[in-house]
Design a protein around this motif. Structure first.
Motif, PDB file in Angstrom:
ATOM      1  N   LEU A  25       0.821  -1.209   0.000  1.00  0.00           N
ATOM      2  CA  LEU A  25       0.000   0.000   0.000  1.00  0.00           C
ATOM      3  C   LEU A  25       0.857   1.263   0.000  1.00  0.00           C
ATOM      4  O   LEU A  25       0.574   2.222  -0.730  1.00  0.00           O
ATOM      5  N   VAL A  26       1.915   1.264   0.792  1.00  0.00           N
ATOM      6  CA  VAL A  26       2.814   2.422   0.822  1.00  0.00           C
ATOM      7  C   VAL A  26       3.499   2.578  -0.534  1.00  0.00           C
ATOM      8  O   VAL A  26       3.687   3.695  -1.024  1.00  0.00           O
ATOM      9  N   GLY A  27       3.865   1.462  -1.161  1.00  0.00           N
ATOM     10  CA  GLY A  27       4.468   1.513  -2.483  1.00  0.00           C
ATOM     11  C   GLY A  27       3.540   2.113  -3.515  1.00  0.00           C
ATOM     12  O   GLY A  27       3.966   2.891  -4.383  1.00  0.00           O
ATOM     13  N   ILE A  28       2.256   1.782  -3.454  1.00  0.00           N
ATOM     14  CA  ILE A  28       1.272   2.356  -4.376  1.00  0.00           C
ATOM     15  C   ILE A  28       1.172   3.863  -4.171  1.00  0.00           C
ATOM     16  O   ILE A  28       1.178   4.636  -5.135  1.00  0.00           O
ATOM     17  N   VAL A  29       1.084   4.303  -2.914  1.00  0.00           N
ATOM     18  CA  VAL A  29       0.962   5.736  -2.615  1.00  0.00           C
ATOM     19  C   VAL A  29       2.212   6.482  -3.086  1.00  0.00           C
ATOM     20  O   VAL A  29       2.116   7.539  -3.731  1.00  0.00           O
ATOM     21  N   MET A  30       3.386   5.921  -2.791  1.00  0.00           N
ATOM     22  CA  MET A  30       4.628   6.588  -3.195  1.00  0.00           C
ATOM     23  C   MET A  30       4.746   6.655  -4.715  1.00  0.00           C
ATOM     24  O   MET A  30       5.201   7.661  -5.268  1.00  0.00           O
ATOM     25  N   ASP A  39      14.182  10.672  -2.451  1.00  0.00           N
ATOM     26  CA  ASP A  39      13.498  11.968  -2.344  1.00  0.00           C
ATOM     27  C   ASP A  39      13.115  12.277  -0.908  1.00  0.00           C
ATOM     28  O   ASP A  39      13.222  13.419  -0.461  1.00  0.00           O
ATOM     29  N   ILE A  40      12.658  11.272  -0.203  1.00  0.00           N
ATOM     30  CA  ILE A  40      12.256  11.472   1.194  1.00  0.00           C
ATOM     31  C   ILE A  40      13.470  11.822   2.051  1.00  0.00           C
ATOM     32  O   ILE A  40      13.432  12.754   2.853  1.00  0.00           O
ATOM     33  N   LEU A  41      14.577  11.098   1.857  1.00  0.00           N
ATOM     34  CA  LEU A  41      15.795  11.391   2.622  1.00  0.00           C
ATOM     35  C   LEU A  41      16.334  12.779   2.288  1.00  0.00           C
ATOM     36  O   LEU A  41      16.783  13.517   3.170  1.00  0.00           O
ATOM     37  N   GLU A  42      16.267  13.156   1.009  1.00  0.00           N
ATOM     38  CA  GLU A  42      16.727  14.486   0.608  1.00  0.00           C
ATOM     39  C   GLU A  42      15.841  15.571   1.209  1.00  0.00           C
ATOM     40  O   GLU A  42      16.331  16.621   1.638  1.00  0.00           O
TER      41      GLU A  42
END
Length: 87
Positions: A25-30, A39-42
């Motif tokens: 589910l998280v993969g679909i949202v991302m 991108d999140i780490l940046e």
């Protein structure tokens, strides 16, 4: 209940299945938003850099206000102490 099950909070198979579903589910949202883990780490790194730079600007502004106020308050304090000392 085994030590591993106690640590995980459920049986290892059920925890694995739950993690699998949530990861999907998280993969679909991302994917929908076009995000990647990089991108999140940046974004997190940029957030802390902005906070760091804003912090120094805030300190600079604070010290400016402090010195501006001290230019009036300190001489006034000294004059008041001198006038009350003579009484």
């Amino acid at each position: 209940m085994s030590g591993l099950a106690r640590f995980l909070g459920d049986s290892p198979l059920r925890v694995f299945l739950k993690l699998l579903v949530v990861s999907f589910l998280v993969g679909i949202v991302m994917s929908t938003f076009g995000w990647s883990p990089f991108d999140i780490l940046e974004s997190i790194r940029d957030f802390f850099l902005r906070m760091w730079h804003m912090g120094f600007a805030t300190i600079d502004r604070f010290l400016g206000y402090l010195l501006l106020g001290a230019a009036i308050v300190i001489p006034a304090f000294i004059l008041l102490r001198l006038f009350s000392y003579r009484r």
